[in-house]
Design an enzyme around this catalytic site. Structure first.
Site, mmCIF file in Angstrom:
data_model
loop_
_atom_site.group_PDB
_atom_site.id
_atom_site.type_symbol
_atom_site.label_atom_id
_atom_site.label_comp_id
_atom_site.label_asym_id
_atom_site.label_seq_id
_atom_site.Cartn_x
_atom_site.Cartn_y
_atom_site.Cartn_z
ATOM 1 C CB CYS A 61 -1.001 0.074 1.219
ATOM 2 S SG CYS A 61 -1.830 1.600 1.571
ATOM 3 C CG ASP A 112 -2.444 14.598 -4.646
ATOM 4 O OD1 ASP A 112 -1.852 14.186 -5.605
ATOM 5 O OD2 ASP A 112 -3.662 14.178 -4.577
ATOM 6 N N GLY A 141 -11.503 7.584 -2.264
ATOM 7 C CA GLY A 141 -11.031 6.540 -1.737
ATOM 8 C C GLY A 141 -10.706 5.147 -2.680
ATOM 9 C CG HIS A 183 -3.880 4.029 3.781
ATOM 10 N ND1 HIS A 183 -2.847 3.491 4.197
ATOM 11 C CD2 HIS A 183 -4.335 5.024 4.562
ATOM 12 C CE1 HIS A 183 -2.487 3.993 5.547
ATOM 13 N NE2 HIS A 183 -3.372 5.049 5.632
ATOM 14 C CG HIS A 209 -6.555 9.228 0.173
ATOM 15 N ND1 HIS A 209 -7.053 8.165 -0.179
ATOM 16 C CD2 HIS A 209 -6.903 9.933 -0.922
ATOM 17 C CE1 HIS A 209 -7.297 8.040 -1.254
ATOM 18 N NE2 HIS A 209 -7.416 8.912 -1.838
ATOM 19 C CG HIS A 256 -8.482 14.389 -1.845
ATOM 20 N ND1 HIS A 256 -7.554 14.467 -2.883
ATOM 21 C CD2 HIS A 256 -9.246 13.325 -2.066
ATOM 22 C CE1 HIS A 256 -7.428 13.327 -3.751
ATOM 23 N NE2 HIS A 256 -8.773 12.402 -2.886
HETATM 24 ZN ZN LIG Z 1 -2.274 1.564 3.742
#
Ligand SMILES: [Zn+2]
Length: 136
Positions: A8, A34, A91, A96, A98, A100
């Protein structure tokens, strides 16, 4: 011991196996720029522990994630002078959790189609701006 998933990319970033431009970090969370920003300063906030789906987080962790989102948004707002910081969670691309966090002005939209690779120099200059503004 935190749950880590092999292969990952965000677990690897959380473990610093892959370098990132970190703008916030504590024991359980990491926020970094990002590399494919919608708008300059586009940041991803992740829990260090691997979870795929945001609403699988328990209430405590979900609240924490939003409180840290607010903290990171304040850092971004101060550094970029944006009007607002937008928040979005999908996602699918990286599985995983996250968040934004994207500096927005004049009704800018949160459109994933706007995401494109940024020049390293562009990322460096935004990063420098954020770090300098954190020091003030
Ligand atoms: Zn992960």
């Amino acid at each position: 011991m935190q749950m880590i998933k092999e292969d990952c990319i965000f677990c690897k970033i959380a473990q610093k196996q892959i370098p990132s431009a970190i703008i916030y970090e504590d024991d359980n969370y990491l926020a970094f720029l990002d590399r494919n920003p919608m708008h300059p300063g586009h940041t991803l906030l992740i829990p260090k522990e691997h979870t795929d789906y945001i609403f699988d987080l328990n209430d405590e962790k979900l609240s924490e994630l939003f409180i840290i989102s607010k903290k990171v948004s304040q850092i971004l707002k101060k550094a970029t002078n944006c009007e607002k910081v937008g928040i979005a969670v999908e996602g699918f691309l990286v599985r995983h959790v996250h968040v934004h966090l994207v500096p927005l002005n004049n009704g800018d939209s949160l459109d994933p189609c706007l995401q494109k690779p940024a020049e390293q120099s562009e990322l460096d200059s935004v990063y420098e701006k954020i770090i300098k503004s954190k020091e003030k």
